[in-house]
Motif scaffolding. Structure first.
Motif, PDB file in Angstrom:
ATOM      1  N   LEU A  28      39.219  77.783  41.174  1.00  0.00           N
ATOM      2  CA  LEU A  28      39.888  76.965  42.188  1.00  0.00           C
ATOM      3  C   LEU A  28      41.365  76.796  41.858  1.00  0.00           C
ATOM      4  O   LEU A  28      42.220  76.891  42.751  1.00  0.00           O
ATOM      5  N   ASP A  29      41.678  76.585  40.588  1.00  0.00           N
ATOM      6  CA  ASP A  29      43.090  76.507  40.186  1.00  0.00           C
ATOM      7  C   ASP A  29      43.809  77.826  40.477  1.00  0.00           C
ATOM      8  O   ASP A  29      44.927  77.832  40.991  1.00  0.00           O
ATOM      9  N   THR A  30      43.177  78.930  40.164  1.00  0.00           N
ATOM     10  CA  THR A  30      43.786  80.246  40.355  1.00  0.00           C
ATOM     11  C   THR A  30      44.121  80.509  41.816  1.00  0.00           C
ATOM     12  O   THR A  30      45.189  81.042  42.121  1.00  0.00           O
ATOM     13  N   VAL A  31      43.220  80.130  42.722  1.00  0.00           N
ATOM     14  CA  VAL A  31      43.478  80.369  44.152  1.00  0.00           C
ATOM     15  C   VAL A  31      44.151  79.163  44.810  1.00  0.00           C
ATOM     16  O   VAL A  31      44.283  79.119  46.030  1.00  0.00           O
ATOM     17  N   GLU A  32      44.595  78.224  43.993  1.00  0.00           N
ATOM     18  CA  GLU A  32      45.374  77.064  44.434  1.00  0.00           C
ATOM     19  C   GLU A  32      44.656  76.178  45.443  1.00  0.00           C
ATOM     20  O   GLU A  32      45.270  75.617  46.347  1.00  0.00           O
ATOM     21  N   VAL A  33      43.334  76.057  45.268  1.00  0.00           N
ATOM     22  CA  VAL A  33      42.550  75.129  46.086  1.00  0.00           C
ATOM     23  C   VAL A  33      42.430  73.830  45.305  1.00  0.00           C
ATOM     24  O   VAL A  33      41.805  73.798  44.241  1.00  0.00           O
ATOM     25  N   PRO A  34      43.036  72.743  45.801  1.00  0.00           N
ATOM     26  CA  PRO A  34      42.881  71.466  45.107  1.00  0.00           C
ATOM     27  C   PRO A  34      41.419  71.024  45.125  1.00  0.00           C
ATOM     28  O   PRO A  34      40.708  71.269  46.108  1.00  0.00           O
ATOM     29  N   TYR A  35      40.978  70.411  44.050  1.00  0.00           N
ATOM     30  CA  TYR A  35      39.584  69.957  43.987  1.00  0.00           C
ATOM     31  C   TYR A  35      39.505  68.561  43.394  1.00  0.00           C
ATOM     32  O   TYR A  35      40.355  68.132  42.633  1.00  0.00           O
ATOM     33  N   TYR A  36      38.441  67.876  43.805  1.00  0.00           N
ATOM     34  CA  TYR A  36      38.204  66.501  43.385  1.00  0.00           C
ATOM     35  C   TYR A  36      36.727  66.368  43.027  1.00  0.00           C
ATOM     36  O   TYR A  36      35.887  67.045  43.606  1.00  0.00           O
ATOM     37  N   CYS A  37      36.431  65.491  42.081  1.00  0.00           N
ATOM     38  CA  CYS A  37      35.081  65.376  41.531  1.00  0.00           C
ATOM     39  C   CYS A  37      34.608  63.923  41.570  1.00  0.00           C
ATOM     40  O   CYS A  37      34.661  63.214  40.555  1.00  0.00           O
ATOM     41  N   PRO A  38      34.139  63.456  42.717  1.00  0.00           N
ATOM     42  CA  PRO A  38      33.680  62.064  42.798  1.00  0.00           C
ATOM     43  C   PRO A  38      32.443  61.827  41.939  1.00  0.00           C
ATOM     44  O   PRO A  38      31.608  62.716  41.771  1.00  0.00           O
ATOM     45  N   LYS A  39      32.351  60.633  41.419  1.00  0.00           N
ATOM     46  CA  LYS A  39      31.230  60.270  40.548  1.00  0.00           C
ATOM     47  C   LYS A  39      30.216  59.360  41.229  1.00  0.00           C
ATOM     48  O   LYS A  39      29.086  59.244  40.765  1.00  0.00           O
ATOM     49  N   THR A  40      30.615  58.691  42.307  1.00  0.00           N
ATOM     50  CA  THR A  40      29.713  57.771  43.004  1.00  0.00           C
ATOM     51  C   THR A  40      29.743  58.070  44.504  1.00  0.00           C
ATOM     52  O   THR A  40      30.703  58.671  45.000  1.00  0.00           O
ATOM     53  N   PRO A  41      28.737  57.640  45.230  1.00  0.00           N
ATOM     54  CA  PRO A  41      28.763  57.822  46.686  1.00  0.00           C
ATOM     55  C   PRO A  41      29.974  57.157  47.348  1.00  0.00           C
ATOM     56  O   PRO A  41      30.560  57.723  48.272  1.00  0.00           O
ATOM     57  N   GLU A  42      30.371  55.989  46.871  1.00  0.00           N
ATOM     58  CA  GLU A  42      31.524  55.306  47.450  1.00  0.00           C
ATOM     59  C   GLU A  42      32.797  56.138  47.255  1.00  0.00           C
ATOM     60  O   GLU A  42      33.613  56.275  48.167  1.00  0.00           O
ATOM     61  N   GLU A  43      32.939  56.673  46.081  1.00  0.00           N
ATOM     62  CA  GLU A  43      34.093  57.520  45.787  1.00  0.00           C
ATOM     63  C   GLU A  43      34.025  58.817  46.598  1.00  0.00           C
ATOM     64  O   GLU A  43      35.050  59.296  47.105  1.00  0.00           O
ATOM     65  N   ALA A  44      32.839  59.380  46.755  1.00  0.00           N
ATOM     66  CA  ALA A  44      32.666  60.615  47.539  1.00  0.00           C
ATOM     67  C   ALA A  44      33.115  60.401  48.981  1.00  0.00           C
ATOM     68  O   ALA A  44      33.831  61.230  49.546  1.00  0.00           O
ATOM     69  N   TYR A  45      32.695  59.295  49.563  1.00  0.00           N
ATOM     70  CA  TYR A  45      33.063  58.991  50.943  1.00  0.00           C
ATOM     71  C   TYR A  45      34.587  58.981  51.102  1.00  0.00           C
ATOM     72  O   TYR A  45      35.139  59.608  52.005  1.00  0.00           O
ATOM     73  N   LYS A  46      35.273  58.278  50.215  1.00  0.00           N
ATOM     74  CA  LYS A  46      36.728  58.185  50.295  1.00  0.00           C
ATOM     75  C   LYS A  46      37.398  59.537  50.075  1.00  0.00           C
ATOM     76  O   LYS A  46      38.316  59.913  50.799  1.00  0.00           O
ATOM     77  N   ILE A  47      36.949  60.256  49.064  1.00  0.00           N
ATOM     78  CA  ILE A  47      37.571  61.542  48.731  1.00  0.00           C
ATOM     79  C   ILE A  47      37.378  62.545  49.861  1.00  0.00           C
ATOM     80  O   ILE A  47      38.286  63.325  50.163  1.00  0.00           O
ATOM     81  N   SER A  49      23.794  62.046  49.363  1.00  0.00           N
ATOM     82  CA  SER A  49      23.948  62.906  50.547  1.00  0.00           C
ATOM     83  C   SER A  49      24.427  62.110  51.747  1.00  0.00           C
ATOM     84  O   SER A  49      25.245  62.598  52.539  1.00  0.00           O
ATOM     85  N   LEU A  50      23.935  60.906  51.894  1.00  0.00           N
ATOM     86  CA  LEU A  50      24.327  60.071  53.024  1.00  0.00           C
ATOM     87  C   LEU A  50      25.823  59.742  52.983  1.00  0.00           C
ATOM     88  O   LEU A  50      26.502  59.754  54.018  1.00  0.00           O
ATOM     89  N   ALA A  51      26.363  59.493  51.809  1.00  0.00           N
ATOM     90  CA  ALA A  51      27.793  59.213  51.675  1.00  0.00           C
ATOM     91  C   ALA A  51      28.623  60.431  52.080  1.00  0.00           C
ATOM     92  O   ALA A  51      29.640  60.302  52.771  1.00  0.00           O
ATOM     93  N   ILE A  52      28.185  61.613  51.677  1.00  0.00           N
ATOM     94  CA  ILE A  52      28.893  62.844  52.048  1.00  0.00           C
ATOM     95  C   ILE A  52      28.822  63.027  53.560  1.00  0.00           C
ATOM     96  O   ILE A  52      29.835  63.296  54.215  1.00  0.00           O
ATOM     97  N   TYR A  53      27.639  62.881  54.115  1.00  0.00           N
ATOM     98  CA  TYR A  53      27.432  63.019  55.564  1.00  0.00           C
ATOM     99  C   TYR A  53      28.332  62.049  56.336  1.00  0.00           C
ATOM    100  O   TYR A  53      29.027  62.440  57.280  1.00  0.00           O
ATOM    101  N   ARG A  54      28.345  60.795  55.948  1.00  0.00           N
ATOM    102  CA  ARG A  54      29.171  59.801  56.649  1.00  0.00           C
ATOM    103  C   ARG A  54      30.661  60.113  56.499  1.00  0.00           C
ATOM    104  O   ARG A  54      31.443  59.926  57.436  1.00  0.00           O
ATOM    105  N   GLY A  55      31.049  60.579  55.313  1.00  0.00           N
ATOM    106  CA  GLY A  55      32.440  60.967  55.108  1.00  0.00           C
ATOM    107  C   GLY A  55      32.844  62.105  56.037  1.00  0.00           C
ATOM    108  O   GLY A  55      33.932  62.083  56.617  1.00  0.00           O
ATOM    109  N   LEU A  56      31.967  63.087  56.187  1.00  0.00           N
ATOM    110  CA  LEU A  56      32.241  64.199  57.104  1.00  0.00           C
ATOM    111  C   LEU A  56      32.354  63.702  58.537  1.00  0.00           C
ATOM    112  O   LEU A  56      33.297  64.035  59.256  1.00  0.00           O
ATOM    113  N   LYS A  57      31.386  62.906  58.957  1.00  0.00           N
ATOM    114  CA  LYS A  57      31.389  62.380  60.329  1.00  0.00           C
ATOM    115  C   LYS A  57      32.641  61.547  60.602  1.00  0.00           C
ATOM    116  O   LYS A  57      33.275  61.698  61.647  1.00  0.00           O
TER     117      LYS A  57
END
Length: 169
Positions: free
Chosen positions: A120-139, A4-12
Motif C-alpha cells: 500500500l505504501d509503494t502504490v501510495e494508497v493511504p491506509y488506516y487500521c481501526p481497532k474498535t467498531p466506533e473507530e472503524a465507523y469514523k475512519i 461488521s455493523l459498524a463498517i456497514y453503517r459507515g459505508l451507508k
C-alpha cells in the motif's frame, strides 16, 4: 456482529451505494448486511482487479464505491490501482480483511500479511487500521471523504483482533 455493523453503517452514512469485492470468511457478515440492503448495489467479483474495473465504471456513473477484499488479493490489483485509479483519479474505499498476522492459522496467508502495508505504501494508497467498531465507523467516513479529496483509493485494514467484535453476539 458489532464489527461488521459498524463498517456497514459507515459505508451507508458515507453515501457509498455501489459495493463489489471478492468474498473472505471475515467479510461474510458484512457481505450479508450489504446484500440485504435494497439501497445498495453489491456485485461479487472473481478477482480484485475486476472489482476495481467495476468501481471505475460505477464512479464514472456518479456512484459512491467501495471494494471488500482480503489482503491476499491486493497483489492482484496493483496494476489496476496504478493504471486505472491513479491515471483517471478514481476514488474507491478499500475495506480489507488483513489476514496473515496475529491469530493466523494458515501459513500461506503470512507472506502477504507481512507485505500488505508495504505494498500500500509503494502504490501510495493511504491506509488506516481501526481497532474498535466506533473507530472503524469514523475512519470509514473520513476515508471516503479523503479518497475524493486525493482522487485515489484509501484503504481501511481490519485485522483478526477487529473481527472478534463479530463474535460477541
Amino acid at each position: 456482529m458489532e464489527g461488521s455493523l459498524a463498517i456497514y453503517r459507515g459505508l451507508k452514512d458515507s453515501n457509498i451505494d455501489f459495493i463489489t469485492g471478492v468474498p473472505c470468511v471475515n467479510l461474510k457478515n458484512l457481505i450479508s448486511l450489504v446484500e440485504k440492503d435494497s439501497d445498495l448495489t453489491y456485485i461479487p467479483a472473481t478477482r480484485e482487479e475486476e472489482a476495481i474495473g467495476l468501481c471505475a465504471g460505477a464512479h464514472l456513473a456518479g456512484r459512491g464505491c467501495a471494494i471488500l477484499m482480503q489482503n491476499s488479493g491486493l497483489g492482484n490489483s496493483i496494476n489496476s490501482i496504478g493504471s486505472l485509479c491513479k491515471v483517471y483519479q478514481i476514488p474507491i474505499l478499500f475495506i480489507i480483511s488483513h489476514r496473515g498476522d496475529l491469530k493466523e492459522k494458515i501459513p500461506a496467508q503470512v507472506p502477504m500479511g507481512r507485505w500488505t502495508k508495504k505494498l500500500l505504501d509503494t502504490v501510495e494508497v493511504p491506509y488506516y487500521c481501526p481497532k474498535t467498531p466506533e473507530e472503524a465507523y469514523k475512519i470509514i467516513k473520513y476515508g471516503v471523504d479523503y479518497a475524493h479529496v486525493i482522487g485515489y483509493p484509501v484503504a481501511v485494514l481490519f485485522d483478526a483482533l477487529y473481527w472478534e467484535y463479530d463474535y460477541k453476539e
